[in-house]
Design a protein around this motif. Sequence first.
Motif, PDB file in Angstrom:
ATOM      1  N   ARG A 191       0.838  -1.195   0.000  1.00 22.23           N
ATOM      2  CA  ARG A 191       0.000   0.000   0.000  1.00 22.23           C
ATOM      3  C   ARG A 191       0.881   1.256   0.000  1.00 22.23           C
ATOM      4  O   ARG A 191       1.952   1.272   0.612  1.00 22.23           O
ATOM      5  N   PRO A 192       0.429   2.288  -0.706  1.00 18.69           N
ATOM      6  CA  PRO A 192       1.122   3.577  -0.603  1.00 18.69           C
ATOM      7  C   PRO A 192       0.783   4.221   0.732  1.00 18.69           C
ATOM      8  O   PRO A 192      -0.313   4.045   1.271  1.00 18.69           O
ATOM      9  N   TRP A 194       5.917   3.676   0.657  1.00 19.21           N
ATOM     10  CA  TRP A 194       5.027   2.523   0.576  1.00 19.21           C
ATOM     11  C   TRP A 194       5.268   1.630   1.793  1.00 19.21           C
ATOM     12  O   TRP A 194       6.321   1.707   2.437  1.00 19.21           O
TER      13      TRP A 194
END
Length: 407
Positions: free
Chosen positions: A64-65, A78
């Motif tokens: 996920r960012p 990230w």
Amino acid sequence: MVGCAVDGVRRILLGVVVAVAAALVGAGPAGAEPVAFPIPDPDPFYSVPADLPARAPGDVLRVRPLPPSYYFPGSTVWEVLFRTTDSLGRPIAANSTFVRPANHVPDGPLVSYQHIINSLGTKCKLVNELYTTDPLHQIREAAGLNLALARGWAVALPDHLGPRMAYGAAKLGGQITLDGIRAVQRVPELQVAGSPVGLGGYSGGGMATAWAAALAPTYAPELSIVGAAVGGAPLNLVKMGEALGTDAHPAFGLAMAAALGLEREYPKRILVTEQLNAQGRLLKQRIGNGCTNEIMFFGLGRSAAEMTDNTDFMQDPQAWEVLAENSVELYPGVPEAPLFEWHSPTDTLIPVDSIEATMRRYCDAGLPVQSLLTPTPDHLSAAALGLPQGVAWMDARFRGEPAPSTC
């Protein structure tokens, strides 16, 4: 590579911690109070998928960012969840934070930096502290990391204590570090699939780094590790435990934390919780999910002898065996990547002779090792004084220059 260690007692690191903790760990009768595992992180990102045992070490579970971090202006961040292996060979999930500067080029240098975490609570994971506004929970090594980012190097920051926050389990930190590198290189959008890799860390982070370097030839031989910069690392936990024993210590809270962390990782070989008396149980309750500041505060000036009524707690052979298994000096493997190593020659917090013996063994095996003795009497200032040379040394490795040696 290494942030400036300027926090005084807050930065008394894992070396002292595990040394005093050796006095507290021991085996006791079965069936007593259970091991004190941490409160799980409530973020569903960390939930373990059902097929985890079928995954290979380094396999990516989730990506996920993250929001921009004020610690790393201009960089993109990230988080990667990946499969790794605990100290007993069982599959677990761990996480790493990946930071890429704006001037990073695809397949440009990647540094895995192992922070000094010194905590028992999942709230204290590096990725959580990156975004806290609490002034007591700041990332103190960001200055050194920004030196790396300014050169265009991407940086991986593994939470190397693992999901149990197993503070003191040093070999585990090496395995998580290597699998974290594997993981970020398997995420195409991070653009580091073909990057040369450097390792770095100081004190407790240096110990995880030293383990990663030593384990890499057999645990992750495919990684292109060009060098490891290891500072002030406690390389023999047995020797430290024998030296420090049960005396009161200003950093005893961290010692107690390491004892509890080792119990989490080796619950059938090290039993701490069931040996605690009323004082010990109270301290465990106060620090069992704490970060460094809470742990230091509640344990200030205490001792292992105050925590238990068992007069034979230093005699358990299993506890000493676990410390030996987490001591780089006693591990027969030799890194393949060249090393830059620095420490104060008069450092009283770690066994300097163990560093010297380990580097001598590596030299005898033909490994290029450059050692730097910092002109400072203590552990803390040595961290900052070795920083410029460590960064310059790593830069030369990324440029492909032959590694110098002081062997």
